[in-house]
Design a protein around this motif. Structure first.
Motif, PDB file in Angstrom:
ATOM      1  N   LEU A   1      23.603  30.392  44.256  1.00 21.93           N
ATOM      2  CA  LEU A   1      24.825  30.735  43.545  1.00 21.93           C
ATOM      3  C   LEU A   1      25.880  31.190  44.551  1.00 21.93           C
ATOM      4  O   LEU A   1      25.701  32.191  45.235  1.00 21.93           O
ATOM      5  N   LYS A   2      26.968  30.443  44.637  1.00 26.43           N
ATOM      6  CA  LYS A   2      28.071  30.807  45.518  1.00 26.43           C
ATOM      7  C   LYS A   2      29.142  31.457  44.646  1.00 26.43           C
ATOM      8  O   LYS A   2      29.884  30.792  43.939  1.00 26.43           O
ATOM      9  N   ARG A   3      29.198  32.778  44.724  1.00 22.15           N
ATOM     10  CA  ARG A   3      30.033  33.550  43.812  1.00 22.15           C
ATOM     11  C   ARG A   3      31.463  33.675  44.332  1.00 22.15           C
ATOM     12  O   ARG A   3      31.706  33.603  45.532  1.00 22.15           O
ATOM     13  N   SER A   4      32.378  33.884  43.405  1.00 24.40           N
ATOM     14  CA  SER A   4      33.770  34.140  43.758  1.00 24.40           C
ATOM     15  C   SER A   4      34.271  35.346  42.969  1.00 24.40           C
ATOM     16  O   SER A   4      33.632  35.780  42.016  1.00 24.40           O
ATOM     17  N   SER A   5      35.412  35.868  43.383  1.00 28.58           N
ATOM     18  CA  SER A   5      35.941  37.106  42.808  1.00 28.58           C
ATOM     19  C   SER A   5      37.352  36.902  42.274  1.00 28.58           C
ATOM     20  O   SER A   5      38.105  36.066  42.769  1.00 28.58           O
ATOM     21  N   THR A   6      37.701  37.707  41.290  1.00 25.83           N
ATOM     22  CA  THR A   6      39.060  37.808  40.790  1.00 25.83           C
ATOM     23  C   THR A   6      39.476  39.266  40.938  1.00 25.83           C
ATOM     24  O   THR A   6      38.800  40.156  40.434  1.00 25.83           O
ATOM     25  N   VAL A   7      40.570  39.507  41.652  1.00 26.24           N
ATOM     26  CA  VAL A   7      41.035  40.860  41.926  1.00 26.24           C
ATOM     27  C   VAL A   7      42.369  41.070  41.225  1.00 26.24           C
ATOM     28  O   VAL A   7      43.296  40.270  41.380  1.00 26.24           O
ATOM     29  N   VAL A   8      42.467  42.153  40.436  1.00 26.57           N
ATOM     30  CA  VAL A   8      43.710  42.504  39.737  1.00 26.57           C
ATOM     31  C   VAL A   8      44.153  43.879  40.257  1.00 26.57           C
ATOM     32  O   VAL A   8      43.390  44.832  40.211  1.00 26.57           O
ATOM     33  N   LEU A   9      45.386  43.952  40.744  1.00 24.20           N
ATOM     34  CA  LEU A   9      45.917  45.170  41.360  1.00 24.20           C
ATOM     35  C   LEU A   9      47.108  45.673  40.556  1.00 24.20           C
ATOM     36  O   LEU A   9      48.025  44.908  40.254  1.00 24.20           O
ATOM     37  N   ASP A  10      47.076  46.950  40.181  1.00 23.79           N
ATOM     38  CA  ASP A  10      48.180  47.580  39.442  1.00 23.79           C
ATOM     39  C   ASP A  10      48.791  48.675  40.308  1.00 23.79           C
ATOM     40  O   ASP A  10      48.079  49.524  40.842  1.00 23.79           O
ATOM     41  N   LEU A  11      50.112  48.643  40.430  1.00 23.33           N
ATOM     42  CA  LEU A  11      50.846  49.686  41.145  1.00 23.33           C
ATOM     43  C   LEU A  11      51.647  50.511  40.130  1.00 23.33           C
ATOM     44  O   LEU A  11      52.022  50.005  39.081  1.00 23.33           O
ATOM     45  N   GLU A  12      51.901  51.750  40.488  1.00 27.24           N
ATOM     46  CA  GLU A  12      52.729  52.606  39.637  1.00 27.24           C
ATOM     47  C   GLU A  12      53.600  53.484  40.513  1.00 27.24           C
ATOM     48  O   GLU A  12      53.249  53.783  41.660  1.00 27.24           O
ATOM     49  N   GLN A  13      54.714  53.902  39.946  1.00 26.49           N
ATOM     50  CA  GLN A  13      55.672  54.739  40.664  1.00 26.49           C
ATOM     51  C   GLN A  13      55.430  56.210  40.343  1.00 26.49           C
ATOM     52  O   GLN A  13      55.148  56.550  39.195  1.00 26.49           O
TER      53      GLN A  13
END
Length: 108
Positions: free
Chosen positions: A95-107
């Motif tokens: 199994l060759k896995r992959s990733s999904t990255v979600v980044l949230d910024l705030e002030q």
């Protein structure tokens, strides 16, 4: 202010090690840590962070000094299934896995 990296070809377990380091930190501190981190996932996450900073500047005209990483989430992406020949004509699945990255910024 979000940015997303989809189908990054590294296992999510390895990418989460890098993502957990920058969660909740100021943007400047997070970028500095990522530049000196000896992990393979550090460079794409730094690129993703720069993209999120640019999104924040363009959409809400936020200052870079007031931004911090509110949340960074690493989920499993698509999995490539390959076969490895084994004894007696059988095969083992790789199994060759992959990733999904979600980044949230705030002030602040």
């Amino acid at each position: 202010m979000k940015a997303q990296l989809t189908n990054y070809r590294q296992a999510p377990r390895k990418v989460r090690l890098v993502a957990d380091l920058i969660k909740g930190k100021k943007v400047s501190v997070a970028l500095e840590q990522l530049t000196f981190l000896p992990k393979r996932a550090a460079a794409p996450i730094a690129l993703l962070l720069r993209s999120a900073i640019a999104n924040a500047k363009n959409t809400t005209s936020a200052q870079e000094g007031s931004l911090f990483v509110k949340n960074i989430r690493v989920d499993a992406g698509t999995v490539l299934k390959r076969m490895m020949p084994r004894a007696r004509g059988s095969g083992a699945q790789i199994l060759k896995r992959s990733s999904t990255v979600v980044l949230d910024l705030e002030q602040k």
